[in-house]
Write a protein that holds these residues in place. Structure first.
Motif, mmCIF file in Angstrom:
data_model
loop_
_atom_site.group_PDB
_atom_site.id
_atom_site.type_symbol
_atom_site.label_atom_id
_atom_site.label_comp_id
_atom_site.label_asym_id
_atom_site.label_seq_id
_atom_site.Cartn_x
_atom_site.Cartn_y
_atom_site.Cartn_z
ATOM 1 N N MET A 1 0.845 -1.176 0.000
ATOM 2 C CA MET A 1 0.000 0.000 0.000
ATOM 3 C C MET A 1 0.894 1.245 0.000
ATOM 4 N N GLY A 2 0.506 2.221 -0.791
ATOM 5 C CA GLY A 2 1.263 3.459 -0.883
ATOM 6 C C GLY A 2 1.101 4.317 0.354
ATOM 7 N N LYS A 3 2.133 5.063 0.647
ATOM 8 C CA LYS A 3 2.122 5.976 1.784
ATOM 9 C C LYS A 3 1.851 7.381 1.251
ATOM 10 N N LEU A 4 0.930 8.109 1.897
ATOM 11 C CA LEU A 4 0.624 9.478 1.511
ATOM 12 C C LEU A 4 1.388 10.417 2.435
ATOM 13 N N ILE A 5 2.266 11.226 1.836
ATOM 14 C CA ILE A 5 3.141 12.131 2.589
ATOM 15 C C ILE A 5 2.799 13.569 2.207
ATOM 16 N N ALA A 6 2.459 14.360 3.201
ATOM 17 C CA ALA A 6 2.169 15.782 2.970
ATOM 18 C C ALA A 6 3.450 16.570 3.221
ATOM 19 N N TRP A 7 3.911 17.301 2.201
ATOM 20 C CA TRP A 7 5.161 18.069 2.271
ATOM 21 C C TRP A 7 4.861 19.548 2.119
ATOM 22 N N ASN A 8 5.416 20.343 3.037
ATOM 23 C CA ASN A 8 5.283 21.783 2.915
ATOM 24 C C ASN A 8 6.397 22.461 3.697
ATOM 25 N N ILE A 9 6.588 23.728 3.422
ATOM 26 C CA ILE A 9 7.546 24.577 4.125
ATOM 27 C C ILE A 9 6.747 25.627 4.878
ATOM 28 N N MET A 10 7.194 25.901 6.117
ATOM 29 C CA MET A 10 6.541 26.949 6.896
ATOM 30 C C MET A 10 7.595 27.760 7.633
ATOM 31 N N SER A 11 7.214 28.950 8.047
ATOM 32 C CA SER A 11 8.067 29.791 8.884
ATOM 33 C C SER A 11 8.060 29.225 10.306
ATOM 34 N N ILE A 12 8.962 29.699 11.142
ATOM 35 C CA ILE A 12 8.969 29.160 12.505
ATOM 36 C C ILE A 12 7.741 29.588 13.301
ATOM 37 N N ASP A 13 7.011 30.595 12.810
ATOM 38 C CA ASP A 13 5.757 30.954 13.459
ATOM 39 C C ASP A 13 4.543 30.335 12.769
ATOM 40 N N GLY A 14 4.767 29.340 11.906
ATOM 41 C CA GLY A 14 3.683 28.491 11.420
ATOM 42 C C GLY A 14 2.994 28.874 10.127
ATOM 43 N N PHE A 15 3.529 29.832 9.360
ATOM 44 C CA PHE A 15 2.874 30.265 8.127
ATOM 45 C C PHE A 15 3.544 29.641 6.909
ATOM 46 N N ARG B 1 -8.335 5.106 -2.999
ATOM 47 C CA ARG B 1 -8.170 4.053 -4.023
ATOM 48 C C ARG B 1 -6.715 3.960 -4.481
ATOM 49 N N ARG B 2 -6.099 5.097 -4.732
ATOM 50 C CA ARG B 2 -4.720 5.090 -5.247
ATOM 51 C C ARG B 2 -3.726 4.562 -4.221
ATOM 52 N N LYS B 3 -3.944 4.827 -2.955
ATOM 53 C CA LYS B 3 -3.054 4.277 -1.926
ATOM 54 C C LYS B 3 -3.098 2.749 -1.944
ATOM 55 N N GLN B 4 -4.260 2.195 -2.224
ATOM 56 C CA GLN B 4 -4.416 0.736 -2.262
ATOM 57 C C GLN B 4 -3.767 0.112 -3.491
ATOM 58 N N SER B 5 -3.595 0.904 -4.555
ATOM 59 C CA SER B 5 -3.148 0.325 -5.829
ATOM 60 C C SER B 5 -1.675 0.585 -6.145
ATOM 61 N N THR B 6 -0.904 1.086 -5.183
ATOM 62 C CA THR B 6 0.511 1.361 -5.445
ATOM 63 C C THR B 6 1.345 1.062 -4.210
ATOM 64 N N ASP B 7 2.616 0.817 -4.419
ATOM 65 C CA ASP B 7 3.561 0.706 -3.312
ATOM 66 C C ASP B 7 4.464 1.935 -3.258
ATOM 67 N N LEU B 8 4.300 2.828 -4.222
ATOM 68 C CA LEU B 8 5.136 4.024 -4.292
ATOM 69 C C LEU B 8 4.557 5.147 -3.438
ATOM 70 N N PRO B 9 5.411 6.007 -2.897
ATOM 71 C CA PRO B 9 4.905 7.135 -2.115
ATOM 72 C C PRO B 9 4.085 8.103 -2.979
ATOM 73 N N ILE B 10 3.070 8.655 -2.376
ATOM 74 C CA ILE B 10 2.246 9.697 -2.969
ATOM 75 C C ILE B 10 2.521 10.964 -2.165
ATOM 76 N N TYR B 11 2.965 12.011 -2.847
ATOM 77 C CA TYR B 11 3.296 13.268 -2.167
ATOM 78 C C TYR B 11 2.251 14.327 -2.473
ATOM 79 N N VAL B 12 1.776 14.972 -1.424
ATOM 80 C CA VAL B 12 0.958 16.169 -1.569
ATOM 81 C C VAL B 12 1.904 17.338 -1.335
ATOM 82 N N PHE B 13 2.094 18.159 -2.354
ATOM 83 C CA PHE B 13 2.967 19.330 -2.242
ATOM 84 C C PHE B 13 2.107 20.544 -1.910
ATOM 85 N N GLY B 14 2.499 21.279 -0.871
ATOM 86 C CA GLY B 14 1.763 22.493 -0.522
ATOM 87 C C GLY B 14 0.324 22.173 -0.182
ATOM 88 N N SER B 15 -0.589 22.942 -0.735
ATOM 89 C CA SER B 15 -2.018 22.607 -0.700
ATOM 90 C C SER B 15 -2.566 22.419 0.710
#
Length: 185
Positions: free
Chosen positions: A1-15, A108-122
């Protein structure tokens, strides 16, 4: 099963952005060789990149014509992409599909892959995916800057959402990468 990883950059005050949409000047405080290498790693391992509509539009306007980072542009333009939108119907960026049901589609996509799925920003999309229990990991780059105001990365919650610390790493700019596993509430 694929892993869903949320990636983002923030300031040290959380923005994750300044007061205006796409005010991403905070990236200048964390981007150098270490983050470039991490970005290239994403391109080597990811099976799918996921964006909300606003992030997608910014990425689609930038990467097809980018000449400053040719290796990153190459994978960004090649890799399969999914954009969550109820209004976008005809994506113009190659290898892009649109879904009006990101929760169902990503389950559905997490079930059909072994590759990581990345959410960028958003951040809005990530919030809905966290609520649905689909995010496996949060990967956050903390830029060494205090913005003072802007759009917060994480939304206020009615109930606490436990996460488990996996690792931290300082990058060459003095920023920090934080990685957490999202656990069941």
């Amino acid at each position: 099963m694929g892993k869903l990883i949320a990636w983002n950059i923030m300031s040290i005050d959380g923005f994750f952005e300044g007061d205006e949409p796409w005010d991403l000047r905070l990236h200048e405080h964390i981007w150098e060789d270490d983050l470039r290498d991490l970005s290239l790693h994403f391109g080597e391992e990811a099976g799918l990149l996921v964006f909300g509509r606003a992030t997608y539009e910014g990425m689609a306007a930038h990467w097809p014509s980018d000449t400053s980072e040719p290796e990153i542009a190459r994978y960004m333009n090649r890799i399969p992409k999914l954009v969550a939108s109820r209004t976008l119907t005809e994506p113009e960026w190659n290898n892009t599909e649109v879904t009006a049901d990101p929760v169902g589609e990503l389950a559905r996509r997490k079930q059909s892959t072994d590759l990581p799925i990345y959410v960028f920003g958003s951040a809005e999309l990530v919030d809905s995916l966290l609520e649905a229990g689909l995010v496996d990991e949060l990967l956050i780059g903390v830029a060494p800057v205090i913005l003072g105001s802007g759009t917060p990365l994480l939304k206020a919650r009615v109930a606490a959402r436990p996460v488990r610390f996996l690792e931290s790493r300082t990058v060459d700019t003095g920023g920090v990468l934080l990685r957490y596993r999202v656990t069941d509430a």
